[in-house]
Design an enzyme around this catalytic site. Structure first.
Site, PDB file in Angstrom:
ATOM      1  N   CYS A  16       1.060 -33.640  -4.684  1.00 48.40           N
ATOM      2  CA  CYS A  16       2.263 -33.710  -4.686  1.00 48.40           C
ATOM      3  C   CYS A  16       2.484 -35.489  -5.469  1.00 48.40           C
ATOM      4  CB  CYS A  16       2.823 -34.362  -3.287  1.00 48.40           C
ATOM      5  SG  CYS A  16       3.624 -32.748  -2.736  1.00 48.40           S
ATOM      6  N   HIS A  38      -1.694 -23.420  -5.960  1.00 45.82           N
ATOM      7  CA  HIS A  38      -2.139 -23.772  -7.238  1.00 45.82           C
ATOM      8  C   HIS A  38      -2.866 -22.704  -8.053  1.00 45.82           C
ATOM      9  CE1 HIS A  38      -5.313 -25.437  -4.861  1.00 45.82           C
ATOM     10  NE2 HIS A  38      -6.047 -25.159  -5.828  1.00 45.82           N
TER      11      HIS A  38
HETATM   12  P1  AMP Z   1      -8.923 -25.178  -4.696  1.00 42.54           P
HETATM   13  O1  AMP Z   1     -10.354 -25.466  -4.261  1.00 42.54           O
HETATM   14  O2  AMP Z   1      -8.770 -23.731  -5.026  1.00 42.54           O
HETATM   15  O3  AMP Z   1      -8.067 -25.807  -3.497  1.00 42.54           O
HETATM   16  O4  AMP Z   1      -8.860 -26.281  -6.051  1.00 42.54           O
HETATM   17  C1  AMP Z   1      -8.598 -27.497  -5.827  1.00 42.54           C
HETATM   18  C2  AMP Z   1      -8.925 -28.055  -7.375  1.00 42.54           C
HETATM   19  O5  AMP Z   1      -8.287 -29.278  -7.505  1.00 42.54           O
HETATM   20  C3  AMP Z   1     -10.353 -28.192  -7.577  1.00 42.54           C
HETATM   21  O6  AMP Z   1     -10.663 -27.317  -8.461  1.00 42.54           O
HETATM   22  C4  AMP Z   1     -10.338 -30.061  -7.829  1.00 42.54           C
HETATM   23  O7  AMP Z   1     -11.381 -30.203  -8.551  1.00 42.54           O
HETATM   24  C5  AMP Z   1      -9.007 -30.107  -8.363  1.00 42.54           C
HETATM   25  N1  AMP Z   1      -8.550 -31.377  -7.879  1.00 42.54           N
HETATM   26  C6  AMP Z   1      -8.400 -32.204  -6.884  1.00 42.54           C
HETATM   27  N2  AMP Z   1      -8.230 -33.623  -7.090  1.00 42.54           N
HETATM   28  C7  AMP Z   1      -7.754 -33.603  -8.458  1.00 42.54           C
HETATM   29  C8  AMP Z   1      -7.238 -34.512  -9.049  1.00 42.54           C
HETATM   30  N3  AMP Z   1      -7.020 -35.563  -8.533  1.00 42.54           N
HETATM   31  N4  AMP Z   1      -6.843 -34.234 -10.610  1.00 42.54           N
HETATM   32  C9  AMP Z   1      -7.426 -32.957 -11.055  1.00 42.54           C
HETATM   33  N5  AMP Z   1      -7.964 -32.060 -10.256  1.00 42.54           N
HETATM   34  C10 AMP Z   1      -8.066 -32.289  -8.934  1.00 42.54           C
HETATM   35 ZN    ZN Z   2       1.864 -30.949  -2.276  1.00 44.58          ZN
END
Ligand code: AMP
Ligand code: ZN
Length: 111
Positions: A6, A98
Protein backbone atom coordinates in the site's frame (compact mmCIF):
# COMPACT_ATOMS: atom_id res chain seq x y z
CA UNK A 1 -2.24 0.86 7.21
CA UNK A 2 1.13 -0.75 7.79
CA UNK A 3 1.38 -2.51 4.42
CA UNK A 4 4.54 -2.16 2.35
CA UNK A 5 2.64 -2.60 -0.95
CA UNK A 6 0.00 0.00 0.00
CA UNK A 7 2.93 2.33 0.73
CA UNK A 8 4.41 1.59 -2.70
CA UNK A 9 1.01 2.43 -4.28
CA UNK A 10 0.83 5.73 -2.35
CA UNK A 11 4.44 6.57 -3.23
CA UNK A 12 5.57 6.58 0.40
CA UNK A 13 8.02 3.78 -0.48
CA UNK A 14 9.80 4.09 -3.85
CA UNK A 15 9.69 1.34 -6.46
CA UNK A 16 10.96 0.68 -9.98
CA UNK A 17 7.62 0.74 -11.78
CA UNK A 18 7.12 -1.14 -15.01
CA UNK A 19 3.36 -0.67 -15.45
CA UNK A 20 0.59 1.29 -13.74
CA UNK A 21 -3.09 2.00 -14.30
CA UNK A 22 -6.08 2.77 -12.09
CA UNK A 23 -6.45 -0.84 -10.87
CA UNK A 24 -2.91 -2.19 -10.62
CA UNK A 25 0.79 -1.55 -10.31
CA UNK A 26 3.75 -3.65 -11.45
CA UNK A 27 7.31 -3.04 -10.25
CA UNK A 28 10.64 -4.87 -10.02
CA UNK A 29 11.08 -7.12 -6.97
CA UNK A 30 13.68 -5.76 -4.57
CA UNK A 31 15.14 -9.27 -4.07
CA UNK A 32 14.87 -10.90 -7.49
CA UNK A 33 14.53 -14.70 -7.56
CA UNK A 34 15.08 -14.80 -11.34
CA UNK A 35 16.96 -12.61 -13.86
CA UNK A 36 13.66 -10.76 -14.46
CA UNK A 37 11.32 -10.58 -11.45
CA UNK A 38 8.34 -8.25 -11.40
CA UNK A 39 5.62 -8.03 -8.73
CA UNK A 40 2.06 -7.25 -9.87
CA UNK A 41 -0.37 -5.91 -7.28
CA UNK A 42 -3.94 -4.58 -7.21
CA UNK A 43 -4.60 -1.03 -6.02
CA UNK A 44 -6.82 -2.44 -3.29
CA UNK A 45 -5.67 -4.04 -0.09
CA UNK A 46 -6.71 -7.67 -0.55
CA UNK A 47 -4.69 -9.91 1.78
CA UNK A 48 -4.19 -12.99 -0.35
CA UNK A 49 -5.87 -15.50 -2.66
CA UNK A 50 -7.68 -16.66 0.48
CA UNK A 51 -9.52 -13.30 0.63
CA UNK A 52 -10.78 -13.34 -2.96
CA UNK A 53 -14.54 -13.05 -3.52
CA UNK A 54 -16.98 -12.32 -6.35
CA UNK A 55 -16.77 -8.65 -5.23
CA UNK A 56 -12.99 -8.20 -5.55
CA UNK A 57 -12.02 -10.80 -8.19
CA UNK A 58 -12.10 -8.14 -10.92
CA UNK A 59 -8.71 -6.91 -9.70
CA UNK A 60 -7.22 -10.33 -10.36
CA UNK A 61 -8.91 -10.63 -13.74
CA UNK A 62 -7.53 -7.24 -14.67
CA UNK A 63 -3.98 -8.09 -13.56
CA UNK A 64 -4.01 -11.31 -15.62
CA UNK A 65 -5.35 -9.42 -18.63
CA UNK A 66 -2.16 -7.30 -18.53
CA UNK A 67 0.43 -10.04 -17.89
CA UNK A 68 1.30 -10.63 -21.55
CA UNK A 69 1.80 -6.92 -22.21
CA UNK A 70 3.92 -6.45 -19.07
CA UNK A 71 5.99 -9.59 -19.80
CA UNK A 72 6.79 -8.32 -23.30
CA UNK A 73 7.67 -4.86 -21.97
CA UNK A 74 10.34 -6.33 -19.66
CA UNK A 75 11.77 -8.57 -22.37
CA UNK A 76 10.21 -11.93 -21.45
CA UNK A 77 9.69 -13.21 -24.98
CA UNK A 78 10.40 -16.94 -24.43
CA UNK A 79 7.94 -17.55 -21.60
CA UNK A 80 7.70 -16.83 -17.90
CA UNK A 81 6.18 -18.02 -14.65
CA UNK A 82 3.39 -16.34 -12.66
CA UNK A 83 3.24 -17.33 -8.99
CA UNK A 84 1.24 -16.28 -5.95
CA UNK A 85 2.11 -17.39 -2.43
CA UNK A 86 -0.76 -17.69 0.04
CA UNK A 87 -0.40 -17.70 3.82
CA UNK A 88 2.51 -18.85 5.98
CA UNK A 89 2.70 -22.36 4.52
CA UNK A 90 2.61 -20.89 1.01
CA UNK A 91 5.60 -18.69 1.81
CA UNK A 92 3.72 -15.38 1.71
CA UNK A 93 5.67 -12.58 3.40
CA UNK A 94 3.73 -9.49 2.26
CA UNK A 95 0.03 -9.77 3.04
CA UNK A 96 -1.26 -7.72 0.11
CA UNK A 97 -2.09 -10.11 -2.74
CA UNK A 98 0.54 -10.12 -5.47
CA UNK A 99 1.62 -12.12 -8.46
CA UNK A 100 5.28 -12.76 -9.15
CA UNK A 101 6.20 -12.57 -12.83
CA UNK A 102 9.52 -14.33 -13.31
CA UNK A 103 11.70 -15.30 -16.22
CA UNK A 104 14.80 -14.41 -18.14
CA UNK A 105 16.15 -17.97 -18.05
CA UNK A 106 14.74 -21.50 -18.22
CA UNK A 107 13.21 -21.90 -14.77
CA UNK A 108 13.44 -25.14 -12.79
CA UNK A 109 10.60 -27.24 -11.49
CA UNK A 110 8.24 -25.85 -8.88
CA UNK A 111 8.93 -26.69 -5.20
P1 AMP B 1 5.93 -13.10 -1.03
O1 AMP B 1 7.10 -13.69 -0.29
O2 AMP B 1 5.29 -14.02 -2.01
O3 AMP B 1 4.93 -12.50 -0.07
O4 AMP B 1 6.53 -11.95 -1.92
C1 AMP B 1 6.82 -10.68 -1.45
C2 AMP B 1 7.84 -10.13 -2.40
O5 AMP B 1 7.89 -8.74 -2.24
C3 AMP B 1 9.28 -10.66 -2.16
O6 AMP B 1 9.75 -11.27 -3.36
C4 AMP B 1 10.05 -9.40 -1.78
O7 AMP B 1 11.37 -9.41 -2.28
C5 AMP B 1 9.21 -8.31 -2.42
N1 AMP B 1 9.33 -7.01 -1.78
C6 AMP B 1 9.21 -6.72 -0.47
N2 AMP B 1 9.36 -5.40 -0.26
C7 AMP B 1 9.59 -4.85 -1.48
C8 AMP B 1 9.84 -3.51 -1.93
N3 AMP B 1 9.88 -2.47 -1.09
N4 AMP B 1 10.03 -3.32 -3.26
C9 AMP B 1 9.99 -4.35 -4.13
N5 AMP B 1 9.76 -5.63 -3.76
C10 AMP B 1 9.57 -5.87 -2.45
ZN1 ZN C 1 -1.80 -3.30 1.18
Amino acid sequence: MDCVFCKIISGEIPSRKVYEDDMMLAFYDIEPAAPVHVVMIPKAHIESVDALTEENIAYVTHIFSKVSEIAKSVGLKDGYRVVTNCGPDGGQTVFHIHFHLMGGKTLGKMA
